[in-house]
Scaffold this motif. Structure first.
Motif: not given
Length: 738
Positions: A516-534, A543-552
């Motif tokens: 679990i991460v607290d914001d979209g920016k952290a989600a972007l960093e985590e998704a790019c560093s680990e191979a998540y299925h979902v 910081v960064m909302d879900g729409i921006e994080a998804t696009v990134a």
């Protein structure tokens, strides 16, 4: 000196003529001059009157022109004021909508936490009283959520921001979902909830969410204002409407009716029903609750999809709410009918005291070719039964006049001296003695009665199967533990601490450990560093909302991006559209419902009931693998696919492997990054699917070199790629056992 006017010139002519006439000698006839002068004077007087009239009219016209000019100036000032007032009103509406949206989010966030916690708590061991308390929390929370959503929907409709979807909808399934949702509320007041749908072979095109919203609102109101009797929902196809679609086709129309046996509405109060924030009486809100927005929203939705809504009611005699839905037929077929050929020709005895439900059951049975004997009164049956011709199936309601359904079944068993396949119709939440449920040859069917589930139950008991009996309602709620069956790696982006705890607990219940991460920016960093299925992505975050994080994430990881599922309390068509346009793959409305969570995971990762292992394994390795082959995936491939297919696939893969690797090397040497990216991506996908993880890893790194424009490790990964080719060619078929 002032120039002579026309009148001055005329006066001089007249004066000269008079002097001529005064002379004794006149060159022509004096009488002629006299006549001419006389006529001229007469004409002059007339002309003078005309000029005077014209002068007066000119003065009047000038006054009118001045008056109008002043009015135009005033009008322009008023128009400016109106424009300013209009802009202020529009801004006020926008501000109000923004306020409602913000406040509803702020309210729904803790409410989602309450509902989520109650749902998780319901999975633990509880006594009957504790279970009842939890159910009360969940029910009350859902009611509060409806109130909040009503306010938000009304605000969106006012602004014209509410858009309708057009999706394939199985009408009967939609009605079943409505009665499922409100069945317990009706049962708590001992009310029958009955629906009747037209027999359609194809789905209709409509907005499922908004149609259900109107039906739920009307049925909920009917339950609220009905003390005894029943609520019925009927839908029937009517004439084609006069409206035309953009392609010139005419939609057909469905007429819905929600009827009750409730308190009715006084004639002089009917016109208040569809007004916002209005109820029949001021005491209504205090006695029955509600915002007074529900019917207003129903009316606006019906009008928006091109229909209309109205009511027929008499005080003390119940109400009927009608609305129409223009629709086009979809190419999607309605759900398949279950295999119930065994019903034809079977004798069935139906005993049901509610005439509407009795007729519905008779129709279901007779349509399948059954021979039906139907009674609304048990006494009438007992006086007419024929011991020589016993029925082959009993369908008996639990709630009958003067006798319980299970007691009547016992008497019927004795009358015919044997047990008969039996279905006992039971209101939700009702109970029967355990001793009877163990003796009954058949089982219990919960009301409201639904078409295909009822026919399936009939088919089962006629074939000698015993339906599952109702369990102990005070026990823990059980959910499917799918973590082992579908071992996916899950990331959750959620800023609210309560929601984080609820989400973690919900996923643990079905078998997952989550990050679990607290914001979209952290989600972007985590998704790019680990191979998540979902990634389960909250939409509104700091910081960064879900729409921006998804696009990134989608932009950076491209085809290797995880599946992204939106999580938001704003369950509207517009919100879903925003999420879809950002690249989100699926959508879940808050609060998270565990059954829906399980259903979505299975929908994504299962094909025809089997886990799609290739989809599970097709993720980049984050560190260089030591093994050339992915043994787990290869084992899955061998279990899943025939050897002939695996042999063919391996031959296709190995045929051009050396050549493609050579082309990849050449494209990098020539700095043709476009070709390099295309070749590496294509071969990587094939390598992942075939379980050759070492080659897939180095191809993934080569992709990163192209996108990052950092060639520092280029030679290493190209060399490792070439080195892996030979052992892959030698060992792939033996690894696959072909």
């Amino acid at each position: 000196m002032k120039a002579p006017t026309l009148f001055d010139q005329e006066a001089k002519i007249i004066e000269a003529a008079e002097k001529i006439l005064a002379q004794e000698e006149v060159p022509t006839s004096k009488a002629d001059y006299a006549s001419l002068l006389k006529n001229y004077k007469k004409l002059s007087k007339q002309f003078g009157r005309i000029v005077n009239i014209n002068d007066r009219q000119e003065k009047s016209l000038k006054a009118e022109v001045n008056k109008r000019a002043a009015a135009e100036v005033q009008l322009r000032e008023h128009q400016k004021e109106l424009v300013i007032a209009k802009e202020a009103a529009e801004q006020a509406l926008i501000d109000k909508a923004s306020f409602f949206a913000s406040m509803s989010h702020e309210i729904r966030t803790p409410l989602n936490g309450v509902l989520g916690a109650a749902q998780v708590l319901s999975t633990s061991e509880l006594n009957e009283k504790q279970k009842d308390y939890i159910d009360t929390i969940i029910t009350s929370g859902k009611i509060l959520m409806v109130v909040i959503n009503d306010i938000l929907d009304f605000s969106k409709i006012e602004l014209g921001n509410l858009e309708l979807e057009s999706r394939a909808l199985d009408l009967e399934e939609c009605l079943e979902q409505v009665v499922d949702l409100l069945g317990l509320s009706a049962a708590e007041k001992n009310l029958e909830l009955i629906y009747q749908a037209p027999d359609l072979t194809h789905c209709i095109l409509a907005d499922p969410t908004r149609l259900a919203q109107v039906l739920v609102n009307l049925v909920n109101n009917a339950i609220k204002f009905t003390k005894q009797g029943h609520i019925s929902i009927t839908a029937e196809i009517t004439h084609e409407t006069t409206n035309k679609m953009m392609d010139g086709s005419k939609p057909k129309e469905i007429l819905f009716c929600v009827a009750d046996t409730g308190i009715g509405i006084p004639t002089d109060r009917v016109d208040r029903l569809f007004k916002a924030f209005s109820q029949v009486e001021s005491s209504t809100a205090r006695k029955f609750g509600g915002t007074g927005l529900g019917l207003s929203i129903c009316q606006k939705l019906a009008e928006q999809w091109g229909g209309k809504i109205w009511v027929e009611s008499l005080e003390g005699q119940g109400s009927k709410f009608f609305f129409t839905l223009p629709y086009l037929e979809s190419t999607t077929k309605t759900r398949a009918k279950p295999d119930i050929a065994c019903l034809k020709g079977k004798r069935v005895l139906v005993i049901e005291s509610n005439p509407l439900l009795l007729q519905k059951l008779v129709n279901y049975c007779e349509t399948e070719g059954m021979l039906v004997s139907a009674f609304a009164d048990p006494a009438a049956f007992l006086s007419k039964f024929d011991a020589q011709v016993p029925p082959e199936l009993l369908v008996v309601d639990q709630t009958l006049p003067n006798i319980k359904g299970y007691q009547l079944i016992e008497e019927i068993y004795q009358l015919y001296a044997n047990s008969i396949p039996t279905l006992l119709l039971l209101a939700k939440g009702a109970a029967v003695p355990a001793i009877f449920t163990n003796r009954i040859q058949g089982g219990l069917v919960n009301k409201p009665i639904k078409h295909f589930p009822f026919l399936k139950a009939v088919s089962k008991v006629l074939q000698g199967q015993k339906l599952e009996t109702l369990g102990d309602s005070s026990g823990p709620t059980k959910y499917e533990f799918i973590g082992k069956e579908i071992p996916i790696k899950i990331l959750i982006a959620e800023d609210n601490l309560i929601n984080q705890k609820i989400a973690r607990a919900a996923f643990e219940i079905i078998g997952y450990e989550v990050t679990i991460v607290d914001d979209g920016k952290a989600a972007l960093e985590e998704a790019c560093s680990e191979a998540y299925h979902v990634v389960f992505m909250d939409v509104q975050m700091p910081v960064m909302d879900g729409i921006e994080a998804t696009v990134a994430i989608k932009d950076k990881l491209d085809k290797n991006a995880p599946i992204i599922i939106a999580m938001t309390a704003n369950a509207t068509a517009e919100d879903k559209k925003d999420c879809s346009e950002a690249g989100m793959d699926f959508y879940l409305a808050k609060p998270l419902v565990i059954e829906e969570l399980v259903g979505l995971i299975k929908e994504i990762f299962q094909v025809e009931g089997k886990t799609n292992q290739i989809l599970l394994m097709a993720k980049n390795e984050t560190s260089e693998p030591q093994e050339l082959f992915d043994q787990e995936l290869l084992s899955t491939l061998k279990r899943t696919y025939p050897a002939e297919l695996l042999e063919e696939l391996s031959e296709i893969y190995l045929k051009d492997l050396d050549q493609v690797i050579g082309e990849i090397d050449q494209s990098f040497r020539c700095q043709d990054t476009s070709l390099a990216l295309r070749l590496t991506h294509k071969l990587k996908g094939a390598s992942l699917n075939m379980g050759i993880k070492k080659i897939a890893f180095h191809l993934s790194k080569l992709e990163e070199i192209v996108t990052s424009k950092d060639p520092s490790n280029l030679d290493y990964h190209l060399a490792e790629l070439k080195n892996s080719a030979a052992p892959t060619g030698a060992g792939l078929k033996s690894q696959l056992g072909v």
